[in-house]
Design an enzyme around this catalytic site. Structure first.
Site: not given
Length: 157
Positions: A28-31, A83
């Site tokens: 998972q990644g974070y916008i 990010l």
């Protein structure tokens, strides 16, 4: 408004692996990863998800959470907007005395960290912890995935 109510713990040993009824790989990644709001893109095995979370209550027990399944193509495209930093982990599900404990074994920059969570129906719901559960870390921001993305476990030592 949908609320997520959970308690979070460190894991003291690997016995959870023998108790697990299933496991899945999560990247998972974070916008957005601002305090009080996060927008997360998750690929869980072969499914994509977009999740928005609000601020936690003062004790860290609950917060707003909205999640929607999206296509793998959308998830991969959105991951490009995230990010820097990624969360890579394997999630094990342990069924213990009428509750499901989600145990996350982290990889990459968070290798060595293992955290368990149990979701509850209310803040005062009673539950029993399995024997592999250690110190409670509910509400400790440094154990949030969005924080681990910015300040990985390997940098804590």
């Amino acid at each position: 408004m949908p609320q997520e109510i959970e308690r979070k713990f460190l894991v003291r040993d690997l016995s959870f692996k023998e108790m697990a009824v299933s496991s899945t790989r999560i990247v998972q990644g974070y916008i957005c990863s601002d305090r009080g709001r996060t927008v997360r893109v998750r690929i869980r095995d072969e499914k994509g998800f977009l999740t928005i979370k609000g601020a936690s209550t003062g004790n860290g027990l609950s917060r707003y959470e909205w999640e929607k399944e999206i296509s793998m193509e959308e998830a991969r495209d959105l991951m490009k907007l995230c990010l820097p930093g990624v969360i890579d982990k394997r999630r094990y599900l342990v069924d213990w005395k009428n509750h499901i404990f989600e145990v996350d074994e982290f990889y990459g920059d968070n290798d060595g960290l293992i955290v368990a969570e149990v979701e509850l129906g209310s803040v005062d719901e009673e539950y029993e912890v399995p024997p592999f559960i250690g110190e409670e870390v509910t509400g400790q921001v440094r154990y949030y995935n969005s924080f681990l993305m910015k300040s990985p476990y390997k940098t804590w030592k």
